[in-house]
Design an enzyme around this catalytic site. Structure first.
Site, PDB file in Angstrom:
ATOM      1  N   GLU A 112      -7.440   8.230   0.635  1.00 24.79           N
ATOM      2  CA  GLU A 112      -6.831   6.925   0.342  1.00 24.79           C
ATOM      3  C   GLU A 112      -5.344   6.897   0.704  1.00 24.79           C
ATOM      4  OE1 GLU A 112      -8.297   4.221  -0.900  1.00 24.79           O
ATOM      5  OE2 GLU A 112     -10.006   4.818  -2.136  1.00 24.79           O
ATOM      6  N   SER A 168      -9.077  -2.501  -3.634  1.00 27.73           N
ATOM      7  CA  SER A 168      -7.715  -2.149  -4.024  1.00 27.73           C
ATOM      8  C   SER A 168      -7.249  -3.051  -5.168  1.00 27.73           C
ATOM      9  CB  SER A 168      -6.788  -2.222  -2.801  1.00 27.73           C
ATOM     10  OG  SER A 168      -5.539  -1.630  -3.069  1.00 27.73           O
ATOM     11  N   HIS A 182      -7.337   4.515   2.954  1.00 23.05           N
ATOM     12  CA  HIS A 182      -7.459   3.264   2.204  1.00 23.05           C
ATOM     13  C   HIS A 182      -7.692   2.107   3.184  1.00 23.05           C
ATOM     14  CE1 HIS A 182      -6.704   1.006  -1.483  1.00 23.05           C
ATOM     15  NE2 HIS A 182      -5.802   0.251  -0.890  1.00 23.05           N
TER      16      HIS A 182
END
Length: 523
Positions: A329, A207, A428
């Site tokens: 995600e 990320s 995610h």
């Protein structure tokens, strides 16, 4: 060589800055809370990281250092169960080292940069312990704490009278990047003492940490300090503002903090800084967008171009790249929100219009809906956000590298979690416990609840060993994985990690073709 037979056995490594006393944990040597830069406190708040002056004697390195100040909710959140634990402090620039042995073996080095939306996380979290990589892969592993939130993503140097023009990095807006660069310099200068090879370094991140990793590849000095990168869910779809564009946020933050300038802000204790960050969250939130109150800035001092483009040409084009994303995600931030669950088709079409234009919005909505039978408006919205922020920009990197003859290794993580009645799907962050193969360290996280241990352990072993192989050789293939080819223009091979793991040609082709219809936008 130190005796590695006992648990919690103390051992000492002597470095140019001073001695460190670590200990044996889990069969590997561990050194925690090692300072890599001067504490950024007092007058050094919002200044570039500076070399640590060192210490006399032997410093205890058996406990983690404080994490960068950040918002903290007792009891955690419903997805990760928390992504930062006290203690927090301005004096946070420390790193941690795991090594099979502090000897002269010159092992490959893996440096992990945590994510957290630029506002949370820590290299001191058990989730990111380097123990499994050091033990299973014969790697030396480094994790680091760096400034996040207002302490890492605000800069006032250009506006200050008396700012030191002799600072080596000028007046950077990206203080977080100067921290990470300082940590990489520390690795270059010291990792040999821990059995590592400074000429075989892989930087990995997830990320915001993946975006950081790409940004470092674009830095003239930093890109000489590592040879490979692993980019897990980099949010390359973010707009990276110029200092002028970002100035409105800085001014808004000052208002929320109740001060006029940086000097007054320096006088505030860090809890007040974090409180003011909450105001900026509300100020910058837009419906249907991932919230990012703080952002990197294209300041032409530390960051010269969008990180998504840093690995395309110049010296960074020779860096080996492993890049991937999770299938859903955006479910991380939107699937459990009751407000978004009530989203209407009209709202989502309007949001699509902001990306594709009003003339295509309704048709694009239907394109998304057809790929997910029974989709609610929020499901279409989450797929859109996933594509525009993560999947499609990663594909664009893969396409460009393939065209230049420097293909990447690409993956998509498809394994869904049963947590929250399956609403999170392959969200995610879900790949993280598989990559680290350390589910025990994620027991607090609702994200992993209900995962079948047999399936989870098998997939974790496969991914963990692929990451080890890449860090060691630049190729993620290993005996327990189906043959994984690089992403080339003819096949577009993408490894699909799931309960059945297989390489798939053009796995994300629908998203790639759909987003090729977007109007062109400036970098």
């Amino acid at each position: 060589m130190a005796d590695m037979s006992g648990e919690a056995e103390p051992l000492v490594v002597r470095l140019p800055p001073g001695g460190l006393r670590g200990r044996i944990e889990g069969g590997v040597a561990v050194f925690k809370g090692v300072p890599y830069a001067e504490p950024p406190v007092g007058a050094l708040r919002w200044r570039a990281a500076r070399p640590h002056p060192g210490w006399s004697g032997v410093r205890d390195a058996t406990a983690y250092g404080p994490s960068s100040p950040q918002m903290y909710i007792e009891g955690g959140d419903p997805v990760l169960g928390g992504h930062g634990e006290p203690p927090f402090d301005d004096d946070c620039l420390t790193l941690n080292v795991w090594t099979p042995a502090p000897d002269s073996a010159r092992r490959p080095v893996l440096v992990w940069i945590h994510g957290g939306g630029f506002v949370s996380g820590s290299g001191s979290l058990p989730n990111y312990s380097g123990e499994t990589f050091a033990r299973d892969g014969d790697l030396v592993v480094v994790t680091l704490n760096y400034r996040i939130g207002p302490l890492g993503y605000l800069s006032f140097a250009d506006a200050e009278d008396g700012a030191d023009p002799a600072e080596a990095d000028g007046h950077p807006a990206n203080l977080w990047l100067t921290d990470q660069l300082a940590a990489l310099r520390w690795v270059r200068d010291n990792i040999e003492h821990f059995g590592g090879d400074p000429d075989r370094v892989t930087v990995a991140g997830q990320s915001g940490g993946a975006l950081s990793t790409a940004a470092l590849a674009g830095h003239p000095e930093a890109r000489k300090l590592f040879q490979r990168v692993i980019l897990q869910s980099p949010p390359f779809g973010l707009h990276i503002p110029t200092p002028v564009e970002y100035g409105e946020r800085v001014e808004a933050y000052l208002r929320f903090a109740g001060v006029k300038d940086a000097d007054e802000l320096r006088a505030l204790p860090w809890p007040r800084l974090i409180e003011a960050a909450g105001g900026l969250f509300a100020h910058t939130t837009r419906w249907g967008y991932w919230p990012t109150p703080f952002l990197p800035v294209r300041d032409d001092v530390t960051l010269f171009r969008h990180p998504a483009h840093a690995l395309l040409d110049g010296p960074a084009a020779d860096i080996d790249v492993l890049v991937g994303w999770t299938r859903e995600e955006a479910n991380f931030g939107f699937a459990l929100d009751p407000g978004y669950a009530r989203a209407t088709r009209e709202q989502v079409v309007d949001r699509i219009a902001e990306t594709f234009g009003a003339d295509q919005a309704a048709e694009v909505y239907e394109e998304y809906a057809r790929t997910r039978p029974g989709a609610r408006p929020v499901d279409v919205l989450m797929d859109l956000i996933t594509d525009e922020l993560f999947r499609v920009p990663c594909l664009e990197l893969a396409e460009a590298r393939a065209a230049s003859g420097r293909p990447v290794w690409a993956y998509q993580f498809d394994f869904p979690t049963p947590a929250h009645q399956g609403r999170l799907a392959a969200a995610h962050c879900l790949e993280l416990p598989f990559v680290f193969d350390n589910f025990d360290s994620w027991a607090h996280a609702p994200l992993v609840e209900g995962i079948d241990p047999t399936v989870g352990q098998g997939l974790a072993r496969s991914m963990h060993r692929a990451w080890i192989a890449f860090a060691r050789t630049g190729d993620p293939n290993h005996a327990g994985l189906p043959a994984w080819e690089p992403y080339r223009k003819d096949e577009r091979t993408t490894m699909r990690f799931d309960s059945v793991t297989l390489p798939v040609d053009d796995l994300a082709g629908h998203a790639r073709r759909l987003h090729a219809r977007r109007p062109a936008v400036a970098e």
